[in-house]
Design a protein around this motif. Sequence first.
Motif, PDB file in Angstrom:
ATOM      1  N   GLN A 109     -26.662   1.618   3.860  1.00  0.00           N
ATOM      2  CA  GLN A 109     -25.414   2.044   3.236  1.00  0.00           C
ATOM      3  C   GLN A 109     -24.716   0.857   2.570  1.00  0.00           C
ATOM      4  OE1 GLN A 109     -23.525   3.858   6.632  1.00  0.00           O
ATOM      5  NE2 GLN A 109     -24.054   5.942   5.963  1.00  0.00           N
ATOM      6  N   ASN A 110     -24.743  -0.288   3.231  1.00  0.00           N
ATOM      7  CA  ASN A 110     -24.146  -1.491   2.640  1.00  0.00           C
ATOM      8  C   ASN A 110     -24.865  -1.891   1.354  1.00  0.00           C
ATOM      9  OD1 ASN A 110     -22.165  -1.773   4.600  1.00  0.00           O
ATOM     10  ND2 ASN A 110     -23.384  -3.159   5.853  1.00  0.00           N
ATOM     11  N   ASN A 112     -26.542   0.116  -0.610  1.00  0.00           N
ATOM     12  CA  ASN A 112     -26.190   1.118  -1.618  1.00  0.00           C
ATOM     13  C   ASN A 112     -24.797   0.858  -2.185  1.00  0.00           C
ATOM     14  OD1 ASN A 112     -28.632   2.381  -1.252  1.00  0.00           O
ATOM     15  ND2 ASN A 112     -27.830   3.952   0.114  1.00  0.00           N
ATOM     16  N   TYR A 113     -23.878   0.451  -1.329  1.00  0.00           N
ATOM     17  CA  TYR A 113     -22.520   0.140  -1.764  1.00  0.00           C
ATOM     18  C   TYR A 113     -22.537  -1.057  -2.715  1.00  0.00           C
ATOM     19  CZ  TYR A 113     -17.573  -1.102  -1.541  1.00  0.00           C
ATOM     20  OH  TYR A 113     -16.293  -1.414  -1.863  1.00  0.00           O
TER      21      TYR A 113
END
Length: 126
Positions: A109-110, A112-113
């Motif tokens: 997720q990081n 992707n962020y």
Amino acid sequence: MKVKKTKSDLRLIQKVGAQGAMTALQKFLDRDDISRKDFSAQTVHFLMVYYQNQIQEAKSFGDSDLETKQYELQVLALKNQALEAERRAIETLIENHHIPQSMGLRLRQNVNYEEMILLNDYKKRK
């Protein structure tokens, strides 16, 4: 300011790299166990001219709008490669049971962020 420093660094890297390649080529051709007859003089000349052109290009790299855009695309490509490497590393960590799935999910997720921020910054500059 950071972009100017990075461009300056890239100019230096390109110049030093080309100079090193020319020196290495010359040292290689000067070796006793190497016969110049085994190499096309035209090809050797082409390589030397290529590296000389790299040195000349390094002096003004990034000065034109086109070169600035090319530079920005190169930086974007490198950052994308780094993100892909992070994704592969996370997957390897999960597969080898070094981290649990839940941590891998948070790490992805990081990544992707980071990618979303990168792409948004790029879109704003266009």
